[in-house]
Motif scaffolding. Structure first.
Motif, PDB file in Angstrom:
ATOM      1  N   VAL A 180       4.271   9.117 -14.496  1.00 63.60           N
ATOM      2  CA  VAL A 180       5.272   8.500 -13.624  1.00 63.60           C
ATOM      3  C   VAL A 180       6.600   8.445 -14.374  1.00 63.60           C
ATOM      4  O   VAL A 180       6.634   8.061 -15.555  1.00 63.60           O
ATOM      5  CB  VAL A 180       4.837   7.076 -13.217  1.00 63.60           C
ATOM      6  N   ARG A 232      11.957   6.449 -12.397  1.00 68.89           N
ATOM      7  CA  ARG A 232      12.261   6.051 -11.016  1.00 68.89           C
ATOM      8  C   ARG A 232      11.012   5.703 -10.221  1.00 68.89           C
ATOM      9  O   ARG A 232      11.105   5.350  -9.044  1.00 68.89           O
ATOM     10  CB  ARG A 232      13.008   7.177 -10.308  1.00 68.89           C
ATOM     11  N   GLY A 233       9.838   5.858 -10.836  1.00 71.61           N
ATOM     12  CA  GLY A 233       8.599   5.622 -10.114  1.00 71.61           C
ATOM     13  C   GLY A 233       8.100   6.832  -9.352  1.00 71.61           C
ATOM     14  O   GLY A 233       7.165   6.726  -8.546  1.00 71.61           O
ATOM     15  N   ARG A 252       3.676   4.352 -18.241  1.00 66.94           N
ATOM     16  CA  ARG A 252       4.155   3.877 -16.941  1.00 66.94           C
ATOM     17  C   ARG A 252       3.074   4.032 -15.871  1.00 66.94           C
ATOM     18  O   ARG A 252       2.394   5.059 -15.805  1.00 66.94           O
ATOM     19  CB  ARG A 252       5.392   4.652 -16.495  1.00 66.94           C
ATOM     20  N   GLU A 284       2.272   2.997 -11.470  1.00 67.09           N
ATOM     21  CA  GLU A 284       2.855   2.599 -10.195  1.00 67.09           C
ATOM     22  C   GLU A 284       2.370   1.203  -9.808  1.00 67.09           C
ATOM     23  O   GLU A 284       1.188   0.883 -10.011  1.00 67.09           O
ATOM     24  CB  GLU A 284       2.441   3.581  -9.096  1.00 67.09           C
TER      25      GLU A 284
END
Length: 305
Positions: free
Chosen positions: A16, A19-20, A264, A266
């Protein structure tokens, strides 16, 4: 038993970005590394791949990135199940058009306690919609997350109704009695428990292999167990898996891949706690040292280290 996919399959994580959004470049690099270092195949966009946290278009983008990068799609199954039947159809069609080896179907998971007839209708809709490009379908049994099981009598009914389109099942229930009952349905029905601990039984023909989140970290050890019956390698692989007992598995696996950007996740998942990461990483490194087979990370591999 189907020979489409067998052996050590990593439930590969999805990177990820800041910015996601899915980080397709990092995801592809990890896929190449795993396929070159022990994995017979990959399960893309499953639970470890955070599929249900991504939009329909994001999932399609990830699938397309694997194809465009030249990853061997004949070695990849991809999660295409969704709460919306239309979304499941769109994703499964996309997987078929790209050339994935199979589509892994969660049941439509919002409504609980639905009759078997509703689940049959869901599968029938997908089978019919993909008849022009009949991608093999695998059922994803994970009732702790989906709230809907693929019960063995229902699986038998689906096989009777849709023949060779339904080729296997990933069992993430942890219920080995269920896995064995499902595997006994038919010699052509490929069952993959979600733990590498079954690899010796799989070598004997009881299962088609395993689909494991921790194969992101121990694929080489799993491969030694699957290909040669190496009990010591399997023991170390299982010990690596147990490092995550009682801890969030997906953030934990991502935190140990070897590049800080991989940590990272979500929402609603959250990053692996730093204190736990330090302890788990130290234990992982020690298991690797004892095994005398230190693993390169995807980053190190890309840098030639």
């Amino acid at each position: 038993m189907t020979d489409r996919l067998r052996g050590v399959i990593a439930a590969i994580a999805t990177a990820v970005d800041e910015r996601g959004e899915p980080d397709c470049a990092r995801s592809v690099a990890l896929a190449r590394f795993l396929l070159a270092n022990g994995c017979d195949g990959l399960n893309v966009l499953g639970t470890t791949g955070e599929a249900t946290s991504f939009s329909l278009e994001q999932r399609k983008c990830v699938m397309t990135a694997y194809r465009d990068a030249g990853v061997a799609l004949e070695r990849l199954m991809v999660g295409t199940g969704a709460a919306s039947v239309a979304d499941a159809v769109a994703l499964t069609r996309h997987a078929a058009e790209l050339g994935f080896a199979g589509a892994l179907l969660l049941p439509p998971f919002y409504y609980k306690g639905v009759p078997d007839a509703g689940l049959v209708a869901y599968i029938e809709t997908i089978v019919t919609a993909t008849s022009a490009r009949p991608i093999p379908l695998y059922l994803y049994h994970f009732p702790a997350q989906s709230g809907l099981p693929w019960q063995v009598p229902l699986v038998k009914l689906l096989l009777e109704s849709f023949g060779t389109r339904i080729v296997g099942l990933k069992d993430s229930s942890g219920d080995m009695a269920y896995a064995r009952e499902a595997a006994a349905i038919s010699p052509r029905f490929a069952v993959f428990p979600s733990t590498e601990a079954v690899l010796i039984q799989a070598r004997a023909g009881e299962f088609a292999g395993c689909i494991s989140a921790t194969a992101n970290l121990n694929a080489d050890l799993c491969a030694r167990a699957w290909r040669t019956g190496d009990a010591g390698a399997l023991d170390t692989a299982v010990r690596i898996r147990k490092l995550f007992d009682g801890k969030p598995l997906v953030p934990g696996v991502k935190a140990l891949i070897g590049d800080p950007a991989w940590a990272r996740v979500e929402p609603p998942l959250t990053a692996f706690p730093a204190g736990e990461q330090t302890a788990v990483a130290a234990a992982y490194d020690e298991l690797r040292r004892v095994a005398a087979r230190p693993a390169k990370t995807a980053v190190a591999a890309a840098q030639g280290r």
